[in-house]
Design an enzyme around this catalytic site. Structure first.
Site, PDB file in Angstrom:
ATOM      1  N   ASN A 165     -45.111 -29.115 -79.817  1.00 51.90           N
ATOM      2  CA  ASN A 165     -43.822 -29.800 -80.259  1.00 51.90           C
ATOM      3  C   ASN A 165     -43.091 -28.815 -81.164  1.00 51.90           C
ATOM      4  O   ASN A 165     -43.643 -28.463 -82.547  1.00 51.90           O
ATOM      5  CB  ASN A 165     -43.923 -31.166 -80.885  1.00 51.90           C
ATOM      6  N   ASP A 192     -46.228 -34.353 -77.009  1.00 57.24           N
ATOM      7  CA  ASP A 192     -46.207 -35.196 -78.325  1.00 57.24           C
ATOM      8  C   ASP A 192     -46.170 -36.513 -77.873  1.00 57.24           C
ATOM      9  O   ASP A 192     -44.742 -37.282 -77.414  1.00 57.24           O
ATOM     10  CB  ASP A 192     -45.024 -34.769 -79.159  1.00 57.24           C
ATOM     11  N   HIS A 247     -45.972 -29.327 -86.352  1.00 55.34           N
ATOM     12  CA  HIS A 247     -46.965 -29.447 -85.353  1.00 55.34           C
ATOM     13  C   HIS A 247     -47.628 -28.231 -85.211  1.00 55.34           C
ATOM     14  O   HIS A 247     -47.191 -27.041 -85.490  1.00 55.34           O
ATOM     15  CB  HIS A 247     -46.417 -29.745 -84.015  1.00 55.34           C
TER      16      HIS A 247
END
Length: 256
Positions: A7, A148, A246
């Site tokens: 992500n 995600d 992330h």
């Protein structure tokens, strides 16, 4: 075959943080990215098609929001944008690339953390998507769903699980849904098959010292059909550089 999912929390922001300098140094065959926060006219040539890769994207209609992409060293036989449900597809949450009998999907589930209306949208997505997952596994294709999922499955998958039991991403209904994906439908959490250790996270809040203290959540997955999962031999959450809130999840599959 090596597959990376990340992500990017804004693909242009990730580019400024060096993601596209790091990518050529990897041996990835396929790279799935989520939360583009951009439309195609916003993207430079280096983002649209990094050296050595074909690039494919499913952008949200809303500017600066959501969106998913796939980079591949091989040109796919087919690319599918969306699952055929307008409310979901206009948010740019599903992109599928087929290579022979293998389907690799870049997936971005909604977050419900911004309010009840978004949690309702998340539950709507889960209700719609479960039979899609069942249909896919029934097809007999080899499948890897990268992305995600905005759900930490078990207590081991987030640091402060006790304090988050009533928060989006760790609600009992969300966790039960993900258990159904694994236990009823038969998909495999590839990272957990290879690494059962605690303190393995892929997302950290920008608040406080979450990153420094490794107070994170494991919400990014590569979820695969059983035959594919059996071919996974190595998994890594890459944390030497930060391109986003992330971290890249890197998994190597043998003989795919």
């Amino acid at each position: 075959m090596q597959i990376i999912t990340l992500n990017v929390n804004g693909v242009r922001a990730a580019a400024r943080k060096g993601f596209y300098q790091w990518l050529p140094q990897q041996s990835a065959d396929i790279v799935c990215i989520q939360e583009l926060k951009a439309q195609l006219p916003d993207l430079s040539d280096d983002i649209l098609a990094p050296a050595g890769y074909h690039g494919y994207f499913h952008c949200a209609l809303k500017k600066g929001y959501s969106g998913v992409g796939i980079y591949s060293r091989f040109e796919p036989d087919r690319v599918v944008e969306g699952i055929g449900v307008e409310e979901i597809d206009q948010e740019g949450r599903y992109l599928q690339a087929d290579f022979g009998n293998l389907s690799v999907i870049s997936l971005y589930l909604p977050s419900g953390s911004s309010g009840d209306h978004r949690q309702a949208s998340k539950f709507f997505f889960l209700d719609i998507f479960l039979p899609v997952l069942q249909e896919m596994i029934n097809s007999g294709r080899d499948i890897i769903l990268c992305g995600d999922w905005n759900i930490a499955h078990k207590e081991i998958d987030l640091k402060n699980w006790r304090a988050n039991q009533k928060n989006s991403g760790f609600l009992p209904e969300e966790r039960e849904w993900l258990s159904r994906v694994f236990d009823e439908i038969g998909y495999v959490d590839v990272f957990r098959r290879l690494n059962p250790a605690p303190d393995q996270y892929t997302w950290w809040s920008n608040r406080g010292q979450a990153w420094t203290n490794n107070v994170g959540w494991r919400i990014d997955y590569q979820i695969a059909t059983p035959d594919v999962a059996e071919k996974a031999v190595e998994a890594e959450i890459y944390k030497e550089s930060r391109f986003s809130d992330h971290a890249p999840l890197i998994i190597h599959y043998d003989a795919l």
